[in-house]
Design a protein around this motif. Sequence first.
Motif, PDB file in Angstrom:
ATOM      1  N   LEU A 158      34.015  45.732  47.096  1.00  0.00           N
ATOM      2  CA  LEU A 158      34.817  44.640  46.564  1.00  0.00           C
ATOM      3  C   LEU A 158      35.624  45.095  45.348  1.00  0.00           C
ATOM      4  CD1 LEU A 158      35.552  41.691  46.885  1.00  0.00           C
ATOM      5  CD2 LEU A 158      33.516  41.066  45.578  1.00  0.00           C
ATOM      6  N   MET A 161      38.726  46.784  46.507  1.00  0.00           N
ATOM      7  CA  MET A 161      39.782  45.858  46.939  1.00  0.00           C
ATOM      8  C   MET A 161      40.568  45.313  45.742  1.00  0.00           C
ATOM      9  SD  MET A 161      37.950  43.604  49.918  1.00  0.00           S
ATOM     10  CE  MET A 161      37.524  44.298  51.511  1.00  0.00           C
ATOM     11  N   LEU A 162      39.864  45.101  44.617  1.00  0.00           N
ATOM     12  CA  LEU A 162      40.522  44.524  43.444  1.00  0.00           C
ATOM     13  C   LEU A 162      41.353  45.549  42.679  1.00  0.00           C
ATOM     14  CD1 LEU A 162      37.607  42.321  42.010  1.00  0.00           C
ATOM     15  CD2 LEU A 162      39.541  41.561  43.371  1.00  0.00           C
ATOM     16  N   LYS A 206      47.441  39.410  44.547  1.00  0.00           N
ATOM     17  CA  LYS A 206      46.719  39.411  45.821  1.00  0.00           C
ATOM     18  C   LYS A 206      45.471  38.533  45.718  1.00  0.00           C
ATOM     19  CE  LYS A 206      44.294  43.029  47.254  1.00  0.00           C
ATOM     20  NZ  LYS A 206      43.880  44.341  47.835  1.00  0.00           N
ATOM     21  N   VAL A 221      41.732  37.845  47.196  1.00  0.00           N
ATOM     22  CA  VAL A 221      40.597  38.424  47.917  1.00  0.00           C
ATOM     23  C   VAL A 221      39.563  37.306  48.085  1.00  0.00           C
ATOM     24  CG1 VAL A 221      38.756  40.129  47.913  1.00  0.00           C
ATOM     25  CG2 VAL A 221      41.002  40.719  46.956  1.00  0.00           C
ATOM     26  N   SER A 222      39.225  36.986  49.329  1.00  0.00           N
ATOM     27  CA  SER A 222      38.284  35.897  49.615  1.00  0.00           C
ATOM     28  C   SER A 222      36.965  36.444  50.132  1.00  0.00           C
ATOM     29  CB  SER A 222      38.872  34.931  50.649  1.00  0.00           C
ATOM     30  OG  SER A 222      39.886  34.149  50.076  1.00  0.00           O
ATOM     31  N   ARG A 269      44.976  39.508  40.419  1.00  0.00           N
ATOM     32  CA  ARG A 269      44.086  39.191  41.543  1.00  0.00           C
ATOM     33  C   ARG A 269      43.480  37.782  41.366  1.00  0.00           C
ATOM     34  NH1 ARG A 269      46.599  42.860  43.079  1.00  0.00           N
ATOM     35  NH2 ARG A 269      45.859  44.950  43.661  1.00  0.00           N
ATOM     36  N   LEU A 311      40.288  35.857  42.991  1.00  0.00           N
ATOM     37  CA  LEU A 311      39.070  36.117  43.763  1.00  0.00           C
ATOM     38  C   LEU A 311      38.441  34.780  44.149  1.00  0.00           C
ATOM     39  CD1 LEU A 311      37.169  38.286  44.867  1.00  0.00           C
ATOM     40  CD2 LEU A 311      36.132  38.457  42.612  1.00  0.00           C
ATOM     41  N   CYS A 332      44.416  34.003  51.949  1.00  0.00           N
ATOM     42  CA  CYS A 332      44.813  35.409  51.942  1.00  0.00           C
ATOM     43  C   CYS A 332      46.121  35.685  52.696  1.00  0.00           C
ATOM     44  CB  CYS A 332      43.706  36.278  52.540  1.00  0.00           C
ATOM     45  SG  CYS A 332      42.191  36.298  51.552  1.00  0.00           S
ATOM     46  N   GLY A 376      46.446  39.259  51.484  1.00  0.00           N
ATOM     47  CA  GLY A 376      45.246  39.645  50.773  1.00  0.00           C
ATOM     48  C   GLY A 376      44.148  40.135  51.699  1.00  0.00           C
ATOM     49  N   ASP A 377      42.939  40.200  51.175  1.00  0.00           N
ATOM     50  CA  ASP A 377      41.798  40.742  51.905  1.00  0.00           C
ATOM     51  C   ASP A 377      40.704  39.686  52.058  1.00  0.00           C
ATOM     52  OD1 ASP A 377      42.831  43.398  52.099  1.00  0.00           O
ATOM     53  OD2 ASP A 377      42.300  43.693  49.984  1.00  0.00           O
ATOM     54  N   PHE A 419      36.784  39.344  52.655  1.00  0.00           N
ATOM     55  CA  PHE A 419      35.565  40.150  52.527  1.00  0.00           C
ATOM     56  C   PHE A 419      34.390  39.342  53.065  1.00  0.00           C
ATOM     57  CE2 PHE A 419      31.812  41.773  50.402  1.00  0.00           C
ATOM     58  CZ  PHE A 419      31.998  43.149  50.427  1.00  0.00           C
TER      59      PHE A 419
END
Length: 896
Positions: free
Chosen positions: A178, A181-182, A190, A192-193, A304, A306, A319, A324-325, A327
């Motif tokens: 994680l 990703m950040l 971005k 990130v979930s 970011r 999150l 995302c 974005g990403d 997770f």
Amino acid sequence: MAAEGTVTFLLDKLVPLLKLGSKLLKDVHKEVDYIVSELERIKAFLRFADAREETDPELKVWVKQVREVADEMEDVVDEFRLCPPQHHGHGLLGSIHKIARFSKDFKAQNQLVSRMQGIKSKVQNISEGHERYRGKFDGIEQGFDHGASTNTWYDSRGDALLVEESELVGIDKPKQKLIGMLLDDVSRTKVVSVVGMGGLGKTTLVKKVYDDVKVEKSFQHHAWITVSSSKIEDLLRDLIQQLFDEGRKPVPQGIGTLNADRLKALLNDFLRQKKYIIVLDDVWRIFMWESVKYAFPNSRRGSRVLVTTRNSDVAGCSCVESDGDVFPLNPLPPTESWTLFCDKAFRRNACPPHLNKLSQAILKRCEGLPLAIVAIGGLLATKDQNRMDEWDIVDRSLSSELESNDKLERHCFLYLSIFPEDHLIEHMRLIRLWIAEGFVVPQEGKMPEEVAESYLRDLTNRCLIQVAQRDVDGRIKAYRIHDLMRQIIISKSRDQDFVTIIRENNSATPNKARHLSARGTLETCTRQEFPGVRSLLIFGVDSVSKSCMSALFSGDRFGLLRVLDLRGLPLEKFPEGVVNLFHLRYLSLRGTNVDILPSSIGKLPYLETLDLKQTKVSKLPAEIQKLQNLRHLLLYRCVIVSYVTFHRDLQFLQKLCFVEPDQGRHTLSELGKLSQLRKLGIIKLRKEDGRSLCSSIEKMKNLCSLDVTSLEEEEIIDLNHLSSPPLLLKGLYLKGRLEDLPGWIPTLDNLSKISLRWSRLKNDPLEALQALPNLVQLQLLHAYEGEALCFKAGGFQKLKSLKLDRLEGLRKVSVEWGALTCLQELSILRCLALKQLPFGIEYLSQLQQLCFYDMPNEFARTLLLTEQGYDYWKIKHIPKIFFIYSESDRWSFYHL
């Protein structure tokens, strides 16, 4: 939560009325529908109002009004169900028929509608007060409006933020992934979930990432908000406050008056040229994300956002626009789950072998959810590892065990004022009373008795009540209340008209009294009506006339009574009027001289507890089978007529002691249907009945105590057909010949008490019993015909009480070093061949009491010369030594 509990109990009664759909009840239906809706609407608020009423006199009046209208509505509902039955059956269907018949009476229906309308008017006034107090406690219910759980007093997500990383198992790999990703080189803002089901540890993981030094240094501004229980405006204001405080800038004036759009614009402007990381924890629905996303500008500086969510749609939606990403967080694999579980439940020690199966079952229910494992492991760490029954309860009620135990109903505590000063309050008596009163809130996977047990543990842990007596195995038998605490309880009970104490000098009793405690007199109770009273307990009444008892239950004086406790009252006959108390759930005649239970007892369809201990009742009528809600039948050595239907109908029965098999053995074959039975006593058992009894016992998964007596002393008890004994069995009492000790007994790790009488075993039973891990009491009476008993080193490590009686061939008892290390009481009685003290008795350093009864003269001479007796030195470390023996037809008693 007295008012909330009262309303909850009432709503459970009202909802069935709404389902009737009868045209005859359409006017009533309309009023009840409104009342239910309003009570449901204010119910959640009561949880907070109850907690604040002591510091707010005006609110205290409002809460009292809620309580009173709920009590009044409950009275109406119970009176409505009092119409006499016309063979319409039991249960809801029977109630429907009775209600319909009652409604045909035009006058009665008009009265009912009128009372409902009056209550409706009061509820309307209360609802207006509710609106006033919602403003007074701004935001008090916001969590309920946004789907937050109402099952706990606090949001357990906060606990997830406090979990030490060193305590977590398997967090390192997802944490590093994680972080990667950040901190990648993507310059755009971005999202990130982190997505996964509740309890996986999403919040815990993200908090460890958020606090990581590398992450902290990589961003200029940081903020964390929990979304699920916040209004959008409050959420945005919180973000602004955090960001401005971090930058040591004053928060813009007038922020409290800005709407959501203006707040988002303010945030967007502040963050536009900055590199930030913002955590949105617990985003439940897509609209929550849509409502805040425009507050976060694309600064092209690598910012970011999150997000944690249990909703995959939220993760995808949040995302997609920022490329974005997502997770996904997965459950822990079995090996890591087991490691984490053992760390918590056994404080980093290995799981004891006897708990391995139960532990694996509990862990399986956690399904690899780290927070669930941590929570349930922490709970189990407080349980006695030698008490398999406690662990079994957790296994059966995992979800409710994880909830806050603060739901303890206040009226359970106030109810203690019903007992006189210095009165020992019996553990099971209190539990049965609470259940009968309706105070125990149902929990999935638990029996009401187990829920009530948790209430008592909570009261004890908070020092609100004190343990007064314990059994030899440590189980609590009775409680007492500290004098100061008792005065507080009495004061609050009086203030709420909850418990009213009646004494001879009482001139009048409040009309609104719900629970009566009669002290030393019943005359006052016969001079006044008690339309709303739900319980009557009598203490210290030494005499009572027939006319008094007749007047006591005449008319409608106690028409809505649920609890009637006549314990110790000098009654010779069963009070006839009692069978007209339709709502009765608890009836105690313990300690009276009543000898016959009338067949009309079947007119009490809701009866749950029938206490006939220490009475002269020796036979129960066949009508006992009509008591289909009976849970506790407390009696000794009674013959019950009509066995077949008896066992089919009493499905909720938990205690049955003692019954005699009928000639056709129908009793034994039917016993297996009593699936909730916890204590079973059988008398006059024949050898040929053994197979049937074993078959039934195997179906009793909740059985904790088994007491079996043979037809006569020489009759063999055959229990060798029991291949799968109840694992929760704690007490085993066998009276009769045993060809061999049943092979399943040494497998009962939960067993704490064993009594063998008339067994006349040829082989030493200690060999099979010595390894039982929780055995605290052992009694052998005429149970062994051998010449020697040897307690071997390492055996009987938990035994506290040992009694050897009438072992007529016994010549030698020896105790090896390291055996019986916890023994506190030793009694040796009528072992006429035993000439000297047990060898090694001096090793028993924990022994507090030693008793000899009717032992041979040679044995006595080794002790009664005190210091001149050559064996006395072996026992002089024991504080209490008693020697009772017969001399010239007289009994002598020595306390050495």
